[in-house]
Design a protein around this motif. Structure first.
Motif, PDB file in Angstrom:
ATOM      1  N   TYR A 100       0.840  -1.195   0.000  1.00 47.58           N
ATOM      2  CA  TYR A 100       0.000   0.000   0.000  1.00 47.58           C
ATOM      3  C   TYR A 100       0.869   1.237   0.000  1.00 47.58           C
ATOM      4  CZ  TYR A 100       0.949   0.614   5.003  1.00 47.58           C
ATOM      5  OH  TYR A 100       1.567   0.807   6.220  1.00 47.58           O
ATOM      6  N   CYS A 101       0.261   2.342  -0.400  1.00 49.45           N
ATOM      7  CA  CYS A 101       0.902   3.643  -0.293  1.00 49.45           C
ATOM      8  C   CYS A 101      -0.177   4.683  -0.018  1.00 49.45           C
ATOM      9  CB  CYS A 101       1.713   3.991  -1.539  1.00 49.45           C
ATOM     10  SG  CYS A 101       0.796   3.953  -3.073  1.00 49.45           S
ATOM     11  N   THR A 102       0.205   5.730   0.693  1.00 50.91           N
ATOM     12  CA  THR A 102      -0.734   6.769   1.082  1.00 50.91           C
ATOM     13  C   THR A 102      -0.163   8.131   0.717  1.00 50.91           C
ATOM     14  OG1 THR A 102      -1.309   5.391   2.991  1.00 50.91           O
ATOM     15  CG2 THR A 102      -2.132   7.651   2.994  1.00 50.91           C
ATOM     16  N   PHE A 103      -1.010   8.969   0.148  1.00 47.27           N
ATOM     17  CA  PHE A 103      -0.646  10.330  -0.224  1.00 47.27           C
ATOM     18  C   PHE A 103      -1.439  11.315   0.626  1.00 47.27           C
ATOM     19  CE2 PHE A 103       0.268   7.764  -3.839  1.00 47.27           C
ATOM     20  CZ  PHE A 103       1.341   8.353  -4.480  1.00 47.27           C
ATOM     21  N   VAL A 104      -0.786  12.374   1.075  1.00 46.99           N
ATOM     22  CA  VAL A 104      -1.468  13.494   1.730  1.00 46.99           C
ATOM     23  C   VAL A 104      -1.125  14.736   0.933  1.00 46.99           C
ATOM     24  CG1 VAL A 104      -1.684  14.896   3.814  1.00 46.99           C
ATOM     25  CG2 VAL A 104      -1.385  12.415   4.012  1.00 46.99           C
ATOM     26  N   GLY A 105      -2.140  15.404   0.417  1.00 49.13           N
ATOM     27  CA  GLY A 105      -1.905  16.589  -0.396  1.00 49.13           C
ATOM     28  C   GLY A 105      -1.115  16.291  -1.650  1.00 49.13           C
ATOM     29  N   GLY A 106      -1.267  15.092  -2.189  1.00 46.94           N
ATOM     30  CA  GLY A 106      -0.557  14.713  -3.405  1.00 46.94           C
ATOM     31  C   GLY A 106       0.868  14.244  -3.193  1.00 46.94           C
ATOM     32  N   ASN A 107       1.327  14.195  -1.932  1.00 48.97           N
ATOM     33  CA  ASN A 107       2.688  13.768  -1.620  1.00 48.97           C
ATOM     34  C   ASN A 107       2.682  12.398  -0.958  1.00 48.97           C
ATOM     35  OD1 ASN A 107       4.226  16.201  -2.361  1.00 48.97           O
ATOM     36  ND2 ASN A 107       3.020  17.157  -0.741  1.00 48.97           N
ATOM     37  N   LEU A 108       3.564  11.534  -1.408  1.00 44.64           N
ATOM     38  CA  LEU A 108       3.695  10.204  -0.828  1.00 44.64           C
ATOM     39  C   LEU A 108       4.233  10.327   0.591  1.00 44.64           C
ATOM     40  CD1 LEU A 108       3.590   7.111  -1.359  1.00 44.64           C
ATOM     41  CD2 LEU A 108       5.982   7.301  -2.076  1.00 44.64           C
ATOM     42  N   VAL A 109       3.489   9.783   1.572  1.00 42.09           N
ATOM     43  CA  VAL A 109       3.931   9.889   2.970  1.00 42.09           C
ATOM     44  C   VAL A 109       4.142   8.532   3.630  1.00 42.09           C
ATOM     45  CG1 VAL A 109       2.994  12.206   3.364  1.00 42.09           C
ATOM     46  CG2 VAL A 109       1.549  10.210   3.776  1.00 42.09           C
ATOM     47  N   THR A 110       3.455   7.481   3.170  1.00 40.49           N
ATOM     48  CA  THR A 110       3.680   6.147   3.715  1.00 40.49           C
ATOM     49  C   THR A 110       3.629   5.122   2.595  1.00 40.49           C
ATOM     50  OG1 THR A 110       1.342   5.691   4.158  1.00 40.49           O
ATOM     51  CG2 THR A 110       2.606   6.684   5.947  1.00 40.49           C
ATOM     52  N   TRP A 111       4.385   4.055   2.752  1.00 37.74           N
ATOM     53  CA  TRP A 111       4.331   2.948   1.815  1.00 37.74           C
ATOM     54  C   TRP A 111       4.874   1.712   2.518  1.00 37.74           C
ATOM     55  CZ3 TRP A 111       7.676   6.977   1.579  1.00 37.74           C
ATOM     56  CH2 TRP A 111       9.040   6.693   1.669  1.00 37.74           C
ATOM     57  N   LYS A 112       4.390   0.574   2.089  1.00 42.30           N
ATOM     58  CA  LYS A 112       4.845  -0.668   2.702  1.00 42.30           C
ATOM     59  C   LYS A 112       4.473  -1.837   1.810  1.00 42.30           C
ATOM     60  CE  LYS A 112       4.621  -3.395   6.924  1.00 42.30           C
ATOM     61  NZ  LYS A 112       4.153  -3.424   8.313  1.00 42.30           N
ATOM     62  N   ASN A 113       5.288  -2.849   1.836  1.00 39.62           N
ATOM     63  CA  ASN A 113       4.889  -4.127   1.272  1.00 39.62           C
ATOM     64  C   ASN A 113       5.278  -5.196   2.269  1.00 39.62           C
ATOM     65  OD1 ASN A 113       7.690  -4.176   0.694  1.00 39.62           O
ATOM     66  ND2 ASN A 113       7.322  -5.641  -0.925  1.00 39.62           N
ATOM     67  N   LYS A 114       4.456  -6.240   2.329  1.00 40.18           N
ATOM     68  CA  LYS A 114       4.699  -7.280   3.310  1.00 40.18           C
ATOM     69  C   LYS A 114       4.161  -8.599   2.805  1.00 40.18           C
ATOM     70  CE  LYS A 114       3.905  -8.674   8.034  1.00 40.18           C
ATOM     71  NZ  LYS A 114       3.334  -8.381   9.329  1.00 40.18           N
ATOM     72  N   LYS A 115       4.954  -9.620   2.995  1.00 40.58           N
ATOM     73  CA  LYS A 115       4.487 -10.968   2.686  1.00 40.58           C
ATOM     74  C   LYS A 115       3.533 -11.370   3.806  1.00 40.58           C
ATOM     75  CE  LYS A 115       6.368 -15.497   1.570  1.00 40.58           C
ATOM     76  NZ  LYS A 115       7.623 -16.246   1.486  1.00 40.58           N
ATOM     77  N   GLN A 116       2.351 -11.841   3.433  1.00 40.48           N
ATOM     78  CA  GLN A 116       1.355 -12.198   4.433  1.00 40.48           C
ATOM     79  C   GLN A 116       1.755 -13.467   5.164  1.00 40.48           C
ATOM     80  OE1 GLN A 116      -2.379 -12.346   2.348  1.00 40.48           O
ATOM     81  NE2 GLN A 116      -2.383 -10.161   1.955  1.00 40.48           N
ATOM     82  N   ASN A 117       1.321 -13.565   6.418  1.00 46.31           N
ATOM     83  CA  ASN A 117       1.635 -14.730   7.232  1.00 46.31           C
ATOM     84  C   ASN A 117       0.839 -15.961   6.825  1.00 46.31           C
ATOM     85  OD1 ASN A 117       3.445 -13.282   8.813  1.00 46.31           O
ATOM     86  ND2 ASN A 117       1.837 -12.585  10.182  1.00 46.31           N
ATOM     87  N   VAL A 118      -0.288 -15.741   6.186  1.00 48.78           N
ATOM     88  CA  VAL A 118      -1.161 -16.847   5.781  1.00 48.78           C
ATOM     89  C   VAL A 118      -1.392 -16.766   4.283  1.00 48.78           C
ATOM     90  CG1 VAL A 118      -2.321 -16.997   8.010  1.00 48.78           C
ATOM     91  CG2 VAL A 118      -3.244 -15.507   6.244  1.00 48.78           C
ATOM     92  N   ILE A 119      -1.865 -17.843   3.722  1.00 43.38           N
ATOM     93  CA  ILE A 119      -2.216 -17.852   2.309  1.00 43.38           C
ATOM     94  C   ILE A 119      -3.567 -17.175   2.171  1.00 43.38           C
ATOM     95  CG2 ILE A 119      -2.746 -19.295   0.312  1.00 43.38           C
ATOM     96  CD1 ILE A 119      -0.804 -21.370   1.518  1.00 43.38           C
ATOM     97  N   ALA A 120      -3.625 -16.119   1.395  1.00 36.73           N
ATOM     98  CA  ALA A 120      -4.847 -15.338   1.260  1.00 36.73           C
ATOM     99  C   ALA A 120      -5.834 -16.059   0.358  1.00 36.73           C
ATOM    100  CB  ALA A 120      -4.544 -13.963   0.688  1.00 36.73           C
ATOM    101  N   GLY A 121      -7.095 -15.998   0.741  1.00 33.96           N
ATOM    102  CA  GLY A 121      -8.147 -16.568  -0.090  1.00 33.96           C
ATOM    103  C   GLY A 121      -8.882 -15.501  -0.859  1.00 33.96           C
ATOM    104  N   SER A 122      -8.432 -14.267  -0.756  1.00 34.11           N
ATOM    105  CA  SER A 122      -9.089 -13.168  -1.458  1.00 34.11           C
ATOM    106  C   SER A 122      -8.062 -12.102  -1.762  1.00 34.11           C
ATOM    107  CB  SER A 122     -10.213 -12.595  -0.592  1.00 34.11           C
ATOM    108  OG  SER A 122      -9.674 -12.053   0.594  1.00 34.11           O
ATOM    109  N   SER A 123      -8.534 -10.992  -2.328  1.00 33.62           N
ATOM    110  CA  SER A 123      -7.622  -9.922  -2.688  1.00 33.62           C
ATOM    111  C   SER A 123      -8.173  -8.595  -2.211  1.00 33.62           C
ATOM    112  CB  SER A 123      -7.433  -9.896  -4.207  1.00 33.62           C
ATOM    113  OG  SER A 123      -8.647  -9.513  -4.817  1.00 33.62           O
ATOM    114  N   ALA A 124      -7.514  -7.518  -2.609  1.00 33.32           N
ATOM    115  CA  ALA A 124      -7.984  -6.182  -2.231  1.00 33.32           C
ATOM    116  C   ALA A 124      -9.375  -5.914  -2.780  1.00 33.32           C
ATOM    117  CB  ALA A 124      -7.001  -5.131  -2.737  1.00 33.32           C
TER     118      ALA A 124
END
Length: 157
Positions: free
Chosen positions: A58-82
């Motif tokens: 994910y990434c988050t913008f405030v006022g058009g500026n990138l302020v947070t971002w992260k990627n992470k391998k999930q601990n479990v096998i996902a059965g769905s998506s975003a």
């Protein structure tokens, strides 16, 4: 770290080559005259070739500026998506299969229903979170980096 494989070493070498080739890369912060908050999230469903686990980004913008971002391998096998999370947050009907979802999802659902938060599907060519979850072509990668506000200060103007 506990069970490194050749593919892990190859990934580390690829990252180091990228970093060596882009020493002037940074994020440009601009005064845009607004405080809108926009977030992008995505998951690659069972994308890891070793254990079939998903990577969420994910990434988050405030006022058009990138302020947070992260990627992470999930601990479990996902059965769905975003996309499924968007459907659950926007759908006011409570389902038996969603009982396990914690209070934060219900909080988001209330905000969606009161139009404080809007959710939308974003096509892959404009999905900024793809840069955190998928292997992309060089052109697509550079396009998304630009949209994230990343610039190379050492590049000729």
């Amino acid at each position: 770290m506990h069970a490194p494989r050749t593919t892990h070493l190859q990934a580390v070498k690829r990252i180091l080559r990228y970093l060596k080739g882009s020493p002037g890369r940074g994020i440009l912060m601009k005064k845009n005259g607004n405080t809108n908050i926009i977030g992008y999230s995505d998951a690659d469903w069972a994308g890891c070739t070793v254990d079939r686990k998903s990577t969420t980004g994910y990434c988050t913008f405030v006022g058009g500026n990138l302020v947070t971002w992260k990627n992470k391998k999930q601990n479990v096998i996902a059965g769905s998506s975003a996309e499924a999370a968007i459907h659950i947050a926007a759908n006011p009907v409570f389902h038996e299969r969603t009982k396990h979802i914690e209070a934060d999802c219900h909080f988001v659902r209330e905000k969606v229903q009161s139009n404080i938060i809007r959710t939308a599907f974003i096509r892959s060519n404009k999905q900024l979170a793809d840069v955190f979850t998928k292997g992309l072509s060089l052109a697509q990668f550079e396009s998304l980096l630009s949209k994230l506000g990343s610039i190379n200060i050492l590049a000729p103007a």
